[in-house]
Motif scaffolding. Sequence first.
Motif, short mmCIF file in Angstrom:
data_model
loop_
_atom_site.label_atom_id
_atom_site.label_comp_id
_atom_site.label_asym_id
_atom_site.label_seq_id
_atom_site.Cartn_x
_atom_site.Cartn_y
_atom_site.Cartn_z
N GLY A 1 0.83 -1.21 0.00
CA GLY A 1 0.00 0.00 0.00
C GLY A 1 0.85 1.24 0.00
N HIS A 2 0.47 2.22 0.85
CA HIS A 2 1.23 3.47 0.93
C HIS A 2 2.63 3.25 1.46
CE1 HIS A 2 -1.62 6.50 -0.34
NE2 HIS A 2 -2.56 5.98 0.41
N GLU A 3 2.88 2.10 2.12
CA GLU A 3 4.19 1.88 2.73
C GLU A 3 5.15 1.08 1.85
OE1 GLU A 3 5.27 3.42 5.14
OE2 GLU A 3 3.44 4.19 6.08
N PHE A 4 4.75 0.76 0.62
CA PHE A 4 5.66 0.01 -0.25
C PHE A 4 6.92 0.82 -0.53
CE2 PHE A 4 7.09 -1.47 -4.52
CZ PHE A 4 7.45 -2.75 -4.14
N THR A 5 6.77 2.11 -0.75
CA THR A 5 7.94 2.97 -0.97
C THR A 5 8.84 2.97 0.26
OG1 THR A 5 6.71 4.40 -2.49
CG2 THR A 5 8.72 5.30 -1.54
N LEU B 1 -1.80 1.09 6.45
CA LEU B 1 -1.36 1.00 5.05
C LEU B 1 -2.12 1.94 4.14
CD1 LEU B 1 -0.87 -2.86 4.66
CD2 LEU B 1 0.82 -1.13 5.29
N SER B 2 -3.25 2.49 4.61
CA SER B 2 -4.03 3.43 3.79
C SER B 2 -3.73 4.88 4.16
CB SER B 2 -5.53 3.16 3.97
OG SER B 2 -5.91 3.32 5.32
N CYS B 3 -2.82 5.09 5.09
CA CYS B 3 -2.52 6.45 5.59
C CYS B 3 -1.48 7.11 4.70
CB CYS B 3 -2.02 6.36 7.03
SG CYS B 3 -1.29 7.88 7.66
N HIS B 4 -1.85 8.25 4.10
CA HIS B 4 -0.89 8.94 3.24
C HIS B 4 0.01 9.89 4.02
CE1 HIS B 4 -4.49 11.50 3.42
NE2 HIS B 4 -3.71 12.52 3.20
N ASN B 5 -0.27 10.08 5.32
CA ASN B 5 0.62 10.88 6.17
C ASN B 5 1.72 10.02 6.80
OD1 ASN B 5 -0.61 13.40 5.87
ND2 ASN B 5 -2.17 12.91 7.38
N CYS B 6 1.49 8.71 6.88
CA CYS B 6 2.40 7.84 7.62
C CYS B 6 3.77 7.63 6.96
CB CYS B 6 1.74 6.49 7.86
SG CYS B 6 0.30 6.57 8.95
N PRO B 7 3.86 7.49 5.63
CA PRO B 7 5.17 7.18 5.04
C PRO B 7 6.27 8.17 5.40
CG PRO B 7 3.45 6.76 3.43
CD PRO B 7 2.78 7.40 4.61
N ASP B 8 5.96 9.46 5.53
CA ASP B 8 6.99 10.43 5.89
C ASP B 8 7.63 10.07 7.23
OD1 ASP B 8 6.61 11.86 3.63
OD2 ASP B 8 5.81 13.66 4.58
N VAL B 9 6.79 9.70 8.20
CA VAL B 9 7.29 9.37 9.54
C VAL B 9 8.04 8.04 9.51
CG1 VAL B 9 6.64 9.01 11.94
CG2 VAL B 9 5.36 10.64 10.56
N VAL B 10 7.47 7.05 8.84
CA VAL B 10 8.11 5.74 8.74
C VAL B 10 9.48 5.86 8.08
CG1 VAL B 10 7.95 3.46 7.65
CG2 VAL B 10 5.93 4.47 8.74
N GLN B 11 9.54 6.60 6.98
CA GLN B 11 10.80 6.75 6.26
C GLN B 11 11.82 7.54 7.06
OE1 GLN B 11 9.64 8.24 2.35
NE2 GLN B 11 8.10 6.62 2.21
N ALA B 12 11.36 8.56 7.79
CA ALA B 12 12.27 9.37 8.60
C ALA B 12 12.93 8.51 9.68
CB ALA B 12 11.52 10.54 9.24
N LEU B 13 12.12 7.74 10.41
CA LEU B 13 12.66 6.93 11.49
C LEU B 13 13.48 5.75 10.96
CD1 LEU B 13 9.60 6.98 13.92
CD2 LEU B 13 11.77 8.16 14.20
N SER B 14 13.09 5.22 9.80
CA SER B 14 13.89 4.15 9.17
C SER B 14 15.27 4.67 8.82
CB SER B 14 13.18 3.63 7.92
OG SER B 14 11.93 3.06 8.22
N LEU B 15 15.31 5.84 8.23
CA LEU B 15 16.60 6.44 7.85
C LEU B 15 17.48 6.67 9.08
CD1 LEU B 15 18.51 7.76 5.81
CD2 LEU B 15 17.24 9.89 6.13
N MET B 16 16.87 7.18 10.15
CA MET B 16 17.64 7.44 11.36
C MET B 16 18.21 6.16 11.94
SD MET B 16 15.15 10.37 13.00
CE MET B 16 16.04 10.47 14.57
#
Length: 517
Positions: free
Chosen positions: A83-87, A126-141
């Motif tokens: 979903g939105h988290e595939f990226t 998985l349907s949240c379009h605001n979530c990927p920014d946070v997920v990606q930020a913390l993953s990168l950190m």
Amino acid sequence: MLDDTLKTQLKAYLERVTLPFEIEASLSDSESSRELQQLLQDIAAMSDKITLKLDGQDARRPSFSLMRTGTEQSLRFAAIPLGHEFTSLVLALLWTGGHPPKVEPELIEQIKSLDGDYAFEVYMSLSCHNCPDVVQALSLMSVLNPKVKTVVIDGALFQDEVNAREIMAVPSVYLNGQVFGSGRMSVEEIVAKLDTGAAARDAAKLSAKEAFDVLIVGGGPAGAAAAVYAARKGIRTGVAAERFGGQVNDTLAIENYISVLETDGPKFAMALESHVKHYGVDIMNLQRADKLIPASEPGGLIEVQLANGGVLKSKTVILSTGARWRNVNVPGEQEYKNKGVAYCPHCDGPLFKGKRVAVIGGGNSGVEAAIDLAGIVAHVTLLEFGEQLRADAVLVKKLESLPNVTIHTNAQTTEFTGEGGKLNGLNYTDRATGEAKRLELEGVFVQIGLVPNTEWLKGTVELSKFGEIIVNAKGETSVPGVFAAGDATTVPYKQIVIAAGDGAKAALSAFDHLIRH
């Protein structure tokens, strides 16, 4: 799990992996575990740099960790990130495999230098379009700093955990077991909250900048268009934005921006920022304006004071601070915000699966929200203050056809109620009869329009009774050299295309002002 197109795309991405890493999965005999296992096997088969282990012992099942060989990286997905988290999954794989992130070197060093023990848990859907920014930020950190440990948790997959923590909005972030924040956050914002000295350093750096010819406050469609038009004139242009893209970031589908058949808000916001960067505009993100100080003499410099203490100077200023969701402003709204009271049905709707919810607002946003929620929740009650719904006829017809939707017009919400820290219902008045009524609910989605972000301008720039910046046909305000554009102004019809046009007009007016003065 992946169709042939996605497999082809992912395989191409994984060719960029240069360092070996391990995926360790913790599985059970559930269907979701079988789905995750298939996904991870597909991924591992695409690169000889990836090793897959299926004997993980993590308590959250299904879940999997990513760890680069020879490091102490701690990044786990308690989710099947599609979903939105595939990226987010693709980026996590690439970063773990040594592919460099597209962030400023200064920010990378700031993340690497964070000292402490940071155990993050981020709940998403998985349907949240605001979530990927946070997920990606913390993953990168987590990839950059072994002291940052991150677990990404799909709230729908771990419903018991969500219920135990009474999470009713995503993304929700916990740090070391305590609430850290909710809603969209960029990596810069998260790092700034952890690095307590960053604000003072940032303020000093901003105050030292040379004066701009045009300074744009706000980075939505109006601000972005103003920046492009100003920069193309060859003048020194800067944008100070609380978050680039503004309200567009919270918009799911955009289907009426001329020449773009269909896109979504986050994608559109990224395109705006990319276009502005193309012209070398100085973008100062995460900056909230606090005060506007007009020039002390004709032709003098205008100052914009920022919340962190920094001061920016410019010959002209364009105000494009946009608007935010309007609150109902009744007892209980603030108390139960993110505890049952929500504003983004696409983000938080999955958390209310099988429950009773209400939508307040009978315009297009409210009716669209009710239609979307009807496919997830047990029952939707839509409350409209007026005598009839204000949405487009095609939407109203669709809503009325749904069996699990009830519509109440002439309904004035008077109070949100709750128990044990969670919403349990709302009270409203039937305006036609004066009768007080009650709805037992687990969630309420507020969709009643926007309020301009102009409180910081009171007493400086002339505002309408609704708080909008009063502008003339050229975008001029009551203060010489200060222009305004977009949803924060008195221009009617708050639409992306109108805001963009207004931004271009304001930039041309500012350039004309510079020539004449």
